[in-house]
Design an enzyme around this catalytic site. Structure first.
Site: not given
Length: 467
Positions: A132, A188, A318
């Site tokens: 409300d 490409h 690594s």
């Protein structure tokens, strides 16, 4: 033993932890949707608090909400915005698709806290009612999409766009700095005619500039707010001035260009604004993925790759190969771009799947949208700081590869024709000759003619980087 209190909603009474501000509907959602670990994003919670704050102010101004209640609700909302009560919003993304339970979570927290501010208690005897008072003139159906748009627009303006602009500036500076470095081009994944490193990077800059324009073009739709549409878009139970004034209030308190949506039916029934905005973000992800891939390819090596540029060495690469350093920033960017593209599929599906007057995929849509913004913004900041800003040319390697390229023969097309130029290149490749040696051996031109006509620095055109 956990102390509890009784809370009540339209379905009856339920026990709630006594130390929590949430109420019955939040508790029911916690018990019924124990799904995964994803919670409502903090920025979405703050957007809900902003929405409730604005609504309380406008309801007071319109004479619909008592001043003391409005003041208490505003104070409670400000506490949420300040980072207080963060543990009072525990609901999962995977809940009702309208976001009703998160709207009620905010209503209940603000109602109980406002009651305490007014000297009352939390719970069924509180002085401020979640529906409300806190939810006055509202429905979850217009509140949640409003909060989605508020969170999305602020995230784009305050986080993503600044980082996109910063990365663009860095690459633009690199483009200008490397404008005189002639290198071999590649199409490409094969050798092609020359260009400058500055020209190559200028393409990246233009990509990001286009992305910024696409994102900015999406903002006006995101700035449209559903608030005032209530349940289905008709504005039932709202004052005629409420929708406009609450959008203006949100614009004022956020300094963002929010407006009331001109069509509340669209605003409730769709997620189109976020679908379209995320499409622009997906486009940015595609561009960033291309840029990051180009950078790591150009930096590949250090001895057996392309190696035309060097990037910062940030950490060991690594656990078995000593001295190895990897393009980790590029890898992080490409991974997050994959996630953004996945988010786009989910957002598209959610946006396309709303039925009739309400889209009910909203929590998933905003979760993915905000994750995308965070990933892209953080990713660009990290990539800019730890990679792009440190890009440097390897001039010796660039010159070596340029001089070894057979595609410099293209400069001879206008002098001896395509067929003879192709014959020169094929002979050079087959017999391991230089282009000059091949051309002279075939008798097509002299040493002097070759040196005059095959000049890489004259093959890059007049395109200025950045234009």
């Amino acid at each position: 033993m956990v102390t509890v209190r009784r809370e009540k909603d339209s379905m009856g009474a339920i026990e709630v932890p006594a130390d929590k501000l949430w109420g019955a509907q939040t508790q029911r959602s916690l018990e019924h949707f124990r799904i995964s670990t994803e919670k409502m994003p903090v920025s979405l919670i703050h957007a809900l608090a902003l929405t409730k704050r604005a609504a309380a102010k406008v309801n007071q101004d319109l004479g619909l909400l008592a001043a003391e209640k409005a003041s208490a609700i505003i104070q409670a909302a400000d506490e949420v915005l300040a980072g207080k009560h963060a543990d009072e919003f525990p609901l999962a993304i995977w809940q009702t698709g309208s976001g009703t339970q998160s709207n009620m979570n905010m209503n209940e927290v603000l109602a109980n806290r406002a009651s305490e501010i007014l000297g009352g208690v939390r719970g069924m005897e509180r002085k401020v009612h979640p529906n409300d008072d806190v939810n006055k003139s509202q429905s979850s159906n217009d509140v949640f999409p409003t909060a989605m748009h508020v969170a999305a627009l602020l995230a784009l303006r305050e986080h993503l766009i600044p980082q996109l602009s910063a990365l663009t500036d860095t690459l633009r500076d690199k483009s200008h700095a490397f404008a005189d470095i002639v290198k071999i081009g590649r199409t490409h994944l094969q050798d092609a005619t020359p260009l400058t490193l500055g020209q190559e990077i200028s393409g990246w800059v233009a990509m990001l500039e286009h992305n910024l324009r696409h994102i900015e073009h999406s903002l006006p739709h995101v700035a449209e707010l559903a608030l005032g549409g209530t349940a289905v878009g008709t504005g039932l139970n709202t004052h005629p001035e409420y929708a406009r004034r609450v959008a203006e209030e949100l614009a004022t308190i956020t300094a963002a260009p929010f407006v009331t949506a001109p069509n509340k039916f669209e605003a409730l029934a769709t997620c189109d604004a976020l679908v379209q905005a995320h499409g622009a973000l997906k486009g940015l992800a595609a561009s960033l993925m291309k840029i990051a891939n180009d950078v790591r390819w150009l930096a590949s090596g250090p001895r057996c790759g392309i190696g035309e540029i060097a990037i910062p060495e940030n950490e060991p690469g690594s656990s078995i190969m000593p001295g190895k350093v990897n393009p980790t920033q590029c890898e992080a960017v490409t991974m997050l771009c994959c996630q953004v593209m996945g988010n786009d599929v989910a957002i598209n599906m959610g946006g396309a799947s709303g039925n009739f007057e309400l889209n009910v995929y909203r929590p998933m849509v905003i979760h993915n949208f905000l994750q995308t913004v965070r990933l892209l913004a953080d990713g660009m900041e990290s990539f800019n700081k730890h990679c792009a800003s440190g890009i440097e040319p390897n001039r010796e390697r660039i010159t070596q590869l340029l001089n070894e390229s057979l595609m410099l023969v293209t400069a001879l097309n206008t002098h001896i024709g395509y067929d003879k130029a192709a014959e020169i290149a094929k002979k050079a490749h087959k017999e391991g000759l230089t282009l000059k040696a091949s051309a002279v051996a075939l008798g097509y031109l002299s040493d002097e003619e070759f040196d005059a006509w095959v000049r890489p620095e004259l093959m890059v055109g007049s395109m200025t980087p950045g234009r």
